[in-house]
Design a protein around this motif. Structure first.
Motif, PDB file in Angstrom:
ATOM      1  N   PHE A 146      15.713   1.352   1.725  1.00 47.65           N
ATOM      2  CA  PHE A 146      14.663   2.083   1.016  1.00 47.65           C
ATOM      3  C   PHE A 146      13.315   1.458   1.364  1.00 47.65           C
ATOM      4  CE2 PHE A 146      18.416   2.435  -1.788  1.00 47.65           C
ATOM      5  CZ  PHE A 146      18.591   3.807  -1.733  1.00 47.65           C
ATOM      6  N   LYS A 147      12.998   1.461   2.628  1.00 48.76           N
ATOM      7  CA  LYS A 147      11.780   0.797   3.082  1.00 48.76           C
ATOM      8  C   LYS A 147      10.555   1.431   2.422  1.00 48.76           C
ATOM      9  CE  LYS A 147       9.708   1.420   7.066  1.00 48.76           C
ATOM     10  NZ  LYS A 147       9.386   1.443   8.510  1.00 48.76           N
ATOM     11  N   PRO A 148       9.738   0.619   1.719  1.00 39.81           N
ATOM     12  CA  PRO A 148       8.539   1.169   1.072  1.00 39.81           C
ATOM     13  C   PRO A 148       7.564   1.710   2.105  1.00 39.81           C
ATOM     14  CG  PRO A 148       8.530  -1.237   1.000  1.00 39.81           C
ATOM     15  CD  PRO A 148       9.865  -0.833   1.533  1.00 39.81           C
ATOM     16  N   ASP A 149       6.839   2.752   1.744  1.00 40.41           N
ATOM     17  CA  ASP A 149       5.821   3.293   2.636  1.00 40.41           C
ATOM     18  C   ASP A 149       4.441   2.849   2.156  1.00 40.41           C
ATOM     19  OD1 ASP A 149       5.343   4.827   0.411  1.00 40.41           O
ATOM     20  OD2 ASP A 149       5.930   6.738   1.310  1.00 40.41           O
ATOM     21  N   VAL A 150       3.403   3.351   2.796  1.00 42.55           N
ATOM     22  CA  VAL A 150       2.050   2.912   2.468  1.00 42.55           C
ATOM     23  C   VAL A 150       1.672   3.275   1.031  1.00 42.55           C
ATOM     24  CG1 VAL A 150       0.933   5.015   3.342  1.00 42.55           C
ATOM     25  CG2 VAL A 150      -0.336   2.842   3.322  1.00 42.55           C
ATOM     26  N   ILE A 151       2.203   4.395   0.519  1.00 43.58           N
ATOM     27  CA  ILE A 151       1.899   4.793  -0.871  1.00 43.58           C
ATOM     28  C   ILE A 151       2.482   3.790  -1.850  1.00 43.58           C
ATOM     29  CG2 ILE A 151       2.261   6.582  -2.630  1.00 43.58           C
ATOM     30  CD1 ILE A 151       2.271   8.633  -0.331  1.00 43.58           C
ATOM     31  N   THR A 152       3.720   3.345  -1.571  1.00 42.70           N
ATOM     32  CA  THR A 152       4.360   2.356  -2.445  1.00 42.70           C
ATOM     33  C   THR A 152       3.540   1.072  -2.476  1.00 42.70           C
ATOM     34  OG1 THR A 152       6.424   3.240  -1.505  1.00 42.70           O
ATOM     35  CG2 THR A 152       6.610   1.400  -3.042  1.00 42.70           C
ATOM     36  N   PHE A 153       3.180   0.584  -1.298  1.00 40.76           N
ATOM     37  CA  PHE A 153       2.373  -0.649  -1.233  1.00 40.76           C
ATOM     38  C   PHE A 153       1.017  -0.462  -1.923  1.00 40.76           C
ATOM     39  CE2 PHE A 153       5.230  -2.156   2.158  1.00 40.76           C
ATOM     40  CZ  PHE A 153       5.302  -3.500   1.839  1.00 40.76           C
ATOM     41  N   ASN A 154       0.356   0.657  -1.646  1.00 37.07           N
ATOM     42  CA  ASN A 154      -0.968   0.900  -2.244  1.00 37.07           C
ATOM     43  C   ASN A 154      -0.911   0.903  -3.761  1.00 37.07           C
ATOM     44  OD1 ASN A 154      -2.137   1.105   0.249  1.00 37.07           O
ATOM     45  ND2 ASN A 154      -2.319   3.330   0.242  1.00 37.07           N
ATOM     46  N   THR A 155       0.169   1.461  -4.307  1.00 39.69           N
ATOM     47  CA  THR A 155       0.323   1.535  -5.767  1.00 39.69           C
ATOM     48  C   THR A 155       0.367   0.139  -6.380  1.00 39.69           C
ATOM     49  OG1 THR A 155       1.551   3.614  -5.559  1.00 39.69           O
ATOM     50  CG2 THR A 155       1.756   2.437  -7.643  1.00 39.69           C
ATOM     51  N   VAL A 156       1.172  -0.742  -5.789  1.00 36.63           N
ATOM     52  CA  VAL A 156       1.305  -2.099  -6.332  1.00 36.63           C
ATOM     53  C   VAL A 156       0.039  -2.921  -6.067  1.00 36.63           C
ATOM     54  CG1 VAL A 156       2.693  -4.206  -6.343  1.00 36.63           C
ATOM     55  CG2 VAL A 156       3.804  -1.997  -6.018  1.00 36.63           C
ATOM     56  N   LEU A 183      13.365   6.847  -1.880  1.00 39.26           N
ATOM     57  CA  LEU A 183      12.051   6.197  -1.836  1.00 39.26           C
ATOM     58  C   LEU A 183      11.100   6.769  -2.871  1.00 39.26           C
ATOM     59  CD1 LEU A 183       9.909   4.376  -0.539  1.00 39.26           C
ATOM     60  CD2 LEU A 183       9.529   6.166   1.178  1.00 39.26           C
ATOM     61  N   ILE A 184      11.125   8.100  -3.038  1.00 35.01           N
ATOM     62  CA  ILE A 184      10.220   8.732  -4.009  1.00 35.01           C
ATOM     63  C   ILE A 184      10.570   8.296  -5.431  1.00 35.01           C
ATOM     64  CG2 ILE A 184       9.428  10.935  -4.966  1.00 35.01           C
ATOM     65  CD1 ILE A 184       9.870  12.169  -2.202  1.00 35.01           C
ATOM     66  N   SER A 185      11.871   8.165  -5.718  1.00 30.56           N
ATOM     67  CA  SER A 185      12.303   7.724  -7.053  1.00 30.56           C
ATOM     68  C   SER A 185      11.745   6.345  -7.365  1.00 30.56           C
ATOM     69  CB  SER A 185      13.836   7.683  -7.138  1.00 30.56           C
ATOM     70  OG  SER A 185      14.417   8.873  -6.700  1.00 30.56           O
ATOM     71  N   TYR A 186      11.913   5.411  -6.388  1.00 32.60           N
ATOM     72  CA  TYR A 186      11.422   4.057  -6.591  1.00 32.60           C
ATOM     73  C   TYR A 186       9.895   4.024  -6.703  1.00 32.60           C
ATOM     74  CZ  TYR A 186      15.984   1.879  -5.702  1.00 32.60           C
ATOM     75  OH  TYR A 186      17.289   1.475  -5.799  1.00 32.60           O
ATOM     76  N   THR A 187       9.222   4.771  -5.847  1.00 30.61           N
ATOM     77  CA  THR A 187       7.753   4.779  -5.873  1.00 30.61           C
ATOM     78  C   THR A 187       7.228   5.346  -7.191  1.00 30.61           C
ATOM     79  OG1 THR A 187       7.669   5.012  -3.463  1.00 30.61           O
ATOM     80  CG2 THR A 187       5.677   5.590  -4.685  1.00 30.61           C
ATOM     81  N   THR A 188       7.912   6.387  -7.697  1.00 31.08           N
ATOM     82  CA  THR A 188       7.517   6.972  -8.986  1.00 31.08           C
ATOM     83  C   THR A 188       7.644   5.956 -10.106  1.00 31.08           C
ATOM     84  OG1 THR A 188       8.247   9.163  -8.250  1.00 31.08           O
ATOM     85  CG2 THR A 188       7.973   8.846 -10.620  1.00 31.08           C
ATOM     86  N   LEU A 189       8.761   5.207 -10.105  1.00 31.17           N
ATOM     87  CA  LEU A 189       8.969   4.188 -11.137  1.00 31.17           C
ATOM     88  C   LEU A 189       7.946   3.062 -10.990  1.00 31.17           C
ATOM     89  CD1 LEU A 189      10.582   3.071 -13.493  1.00 31.17           C
ATOM     90  CD2 LEU A 189      12.210   2.090 -11.848  1.00 31.17           C
ATOM     91  N   ILE A 190       7.651   2.674  -9.755  1.00 31.17           N
ATOM     92  CA  ILE A 190       6.652   1.620  -9.510  1.00 31.17           C
ATOM     93  C   ILE A 190       5.281   2.049 -10.042  1.00 31.17           C
ATOM     94  CG2 ILE A 190       5.274   0.614  -7.631  1.00 31.17           C
ATOM     95  CD1 ILE A 190       7.919   0.187  -6.127  1.00 31.17           C
ATOM     96  N   LYS A 191       4.923   3.308  -9.791  1.00 31.95           N
ATOM     97  CA  LYS A 191       3.651   3.813 -10.303  1.00 31.95           C
ATOM     98  C   LYS A 191       3.643   3.803 -11.829  1.00 31.95           C
ATOM     99  CE  LYS A 191       0.406   7.667  -9.869  1.00 31.95           C
ATOM    100  NZ  LYS A 191       0.152   8.999  -9.295  1.00 31.95           N
ATOM    101  N   MET A 222      13.007  -3.701  -2.769  1.00 30.91           N
ATOM    102  CA  MET A 222      13.053  -2.662  -1.741  1.00 30.91           C
ATOM    103  C   MET A 222      12.892  -3.281  -0.347  1.00 30.91           C
ATOM    104  SD  MET A 222      10.695   0.273  -3.544  1.00 30.91           S
ATOM    105  CE  MET A 222      10.819   1.456  -2.193  1.00 30.91           C
ATOM    106  N   ILE A 223      11.973  -4.237  -0.235  1.00 33.01           N
ATOM    107  CA  ILE A 223      11.741  -4.902   1.049  1.00 33.01           C
ATOM    108  C   ILE A 223      12.985  -5.687   1.474  1.00 33.01           C
ATOM    109  CG2 ILE A 223      10.389  -6.711   2.217  1.00 33.01           C
ATOM    110  CD1 ILE A 223       8.036  -5.887   0.358  1.00 33.01           C
ATOM    111  N   GLY A 224      13.636  -6.298   0.483  1.00 33.01           N
ATOM    112  CA  GLY A 224      14.799  -7.136   0.776  1.00 33.01           C
ATOM    113  C   GLY A 224      16.069  -6.379   1.086  1.00 33.01           C
ATOM    114  N   LYS A 225      16.049  -5.055   0.931  1.00 34.18           N
ATOM    115  CA  LYS A 225      17.270  -4.279   1.170  1.00 34.18           C
ATOM    116  C   LYS A 225      17.463  -3.917   2.645  1.00 34.18           C
ATOM    117  CE  LYS A 225      18.355  -2.355  -3.317  1.00 34.18           C
ATOM    118  NZ  LYS A 225      18.857  -1.178  -4.021  1.00 34.18           N
ATOM    119  N   GLY A 226      16.636  -4.516   3.493  1.00 35.53           N
ATOM    120  CA  GLY A 226      16.840  -4.343   4.920  1.00 35.53           C
ATOM    121  C   GLY A 226      16.604  -2.950   5.443  1.00 35.53           C
ATOM    122  N   GLY A 227      15.671  -2.242   4.855  1.00 32.55           N
ATOM    123  CA  GLY A 227      15.299  -0.943   5.410  1.00 32.55           C
ATOM    124  C   GLY A 227      15.980   0.245   4.770  1.00 32.55           C
TER     125      GLY A 227
END
Length: 481
Positions: free
Chosen positions: A132-142, A99-107, A125-130
């Motif tokens: 790598f479920k995004p957290d609030v930081i991931t959503f906030n970034t986008v 999750l941190i890897s994906y969130t870092t790339l998203i940022k 990430m959302i479509g992978k069925g949990g």
């Protein structure tokens, strides 16, 4: 630990000692720490060397090793390399991104202005069925990236997906959306979101309130700013300089300068120090009310309080002085400005030029033009128009104008257009046509502004066939584009 860069050689030295034969073999955690240190001191390329050594030592990396490396690549805007690391390199090394890897790339995507790529990755990430479920930081970034691009509707679409996924929006989520709505002028929606926020037992912070105060003030919907400030204080938040500046700006626009000054006193009494924006706002309001002397007193006060005037401060006062024809005072202010280390820009010189030309002080205006060019400051379209209106019938200044265009024209299309207008005003149609030809040679994109003055003059001269040819050229150019 102090300044990490000063410890950088020590860290590497300790690491090399560990890596020597018969020494203590570094483990994955050691490598991770060292890689993190390298990226923090902008030595991203060295992290690849360390990663190579880790693999040579037959250690299996985990996402903790790659996270600082990804952060470093994203910070250096090497987004393509970061994406390749996440989607290709990490899986091949038996280290699937987390999750941190994906969130870092998203940022990284959002910081680079590639919000569409960030949104696409979040949706995957959302479509992978949990998995790598995004957290609030991931959503906030986008959501923040979308709001900055004025794509508030898309941001709300993501916001609505949070609850079904079990991700609880926080104060940052709501503040970001409220900010996006306020920038669009959708104040009522922003206020409804604030109510929604309160219903979720989430407390707005001073940033949330600042956004609302600014939005309400700009829309002139804040009848009593004092009450809102009292409410913010009642809720346990301390209004900061941004809050007060928004209110003071709104009051100055309503020409309620006395109220603005009261708020200034109130902010100081509450321990909030006014900054250059505060003083600039008050001085601008006074100048627009033709109260230049009062504005000058505020300039003296801000300096006495240790607040340094900036380019905006000087531009406000200079513009007011020019309107009153006090060009000598403007020149004095320009000297004061330079002595304080504030470098004049194109607006400064354009303001002074406008005042000098209005007062018919053409010799001083010529000196100002030369000084401007000598400092490497390119005139803008407003500057050119002032020069043309004042000097297009004067041969010696026309030569200065031509030289200025030759020096700056290749960088500034408006320079050529202004020169065309100058030649047309002088009745030199052939010279104007030569400039049009030069624009084409420079490879600059021609538009109606360049053709229109020449076309009008050809019609006046009765050269209708030439005017038709010019229109044909313009249409042919549009077709090519």
């Amino acid at each position: 630990m102090g300044n990490l860069s000063t410890h950088y050689p020590t860290i590497l030295s300790l690491f090399n000692r560990l890596a020597r034969p018969r020494g203590i073999s570094p483990d994955v955690c050691t490598y991770s720490v060292c890689i993190d240190c390298c990226t923090r001191v902008n030595q991203v390329d060295l992290t690849f060397v360390l990663l190579g050594r880790l693999l040579k030592d037959r250690l299996r990396p985990d996402p903790m090793v790659f996270t600082p490396l990804l952060k470093g690549l994203c910070r250096d805007n090497r987004i393509t390399e970061a994406a390749a690391m996440v989607f290709d390199k990490m899986p091949k090394l038996g280290c699937p991104p987390d999750l941190i890897s994906y969130t870092t790339l998203i940022k990284g995507y959002c910081s680079a202005g590639k919000t569409s790529s960030a949104t696409e990755l979040l949706e995957k990430m959302i479509g992978k069925g949990g998995e790598f479920k995004p957290d609030v930081i991931t959503f906030n970034t986008v959501i923040d990236g979308l709001c900055k691009e004025d794509a508030v509707n898309k941001a709300f679409s993501l916001f609505e997906q949070m609850h079904p996924l079990g991700v609880r929006p926080d104060t940052v989520t709501y503040s970001t959306l409220i900010n996006g709505l306020c920038k669009q002028g959708a104040i009522e929606k922003a206020l409804k979101l604030l109510d929604c926020m309160a219903s979720k037992a989430l407390e707005p912070n001073v940033v949330t309130y600042n956004t609302l105060v600014d939005g309400l003030c700009k829309k002139r919907l804040l009848e009593n700013p004092g009450k809102l400030l009292q409410y913010i204080i009642y809720k346990g938040h301390k209004p900061d300089v941004v809050t007060y500046n928004a209110v003071i700006n709104a009051l100055c626009k309503k020409e309620e300068n006395e109220k603005a000054k009261k708020f200034l006193k109130d902010m100081i009494s509450r321990g909030v120090q006014p900054n250059v924006v505060t003083y600039n706002t008050i001085m601008d309001g006074l100048c627009k009310m033709n109260k230049l002397q009062n504005a000058m007193k505020w300039l003296d006060e801000m300096v006495s309080k240790g607040v340094s005037p900036d380019i905006v401060t000087y531009s406000i006062i200079m513009d007011a002085l020019c309107k009153e024809g006090k060009t000598d005072k403007v020149e004095e202010l320009l000297d004061d400005m330079i002595s304080r280390g504030v470098q004049p820009n194109v607006v400064t010189y354009t303001t002074l030029l406008g005042g000098l030309c209005k007062m018919k002080e053409l010799e001083k205006a010529k000196k100002c033009m030369r000084e401007m060019v000598s400092k490497g400051i390119s005139p803008n379209v407003v500057t050119w128009n002032i020069i043309i209106d004042a000097f297009c019938t004067t041969d010696d200044v026309m030569n200065i104008l031509v030289n200025m265009v030759l020096n700056h024209g290749a960088q500034d299309y408006s320079a050529y257009v202004s020169l065309i207008k100058a030649y047309v005003k002088r009745g030199n149609i052939d010279e104007a046509m030569c400039v049009l030809k030069r624009i084409k040679q420079e490879g600059l994109k021609l538009d109606i502004d360049a053709y229109s003055p020449i076309h009008g003059m050809l019609i006046e001269m009765g050269r209708e066939d030439d005017a038709k040819d010019l229109i044909a050229q313009m249409n042919e150019k549009k077709a090519d584009d």
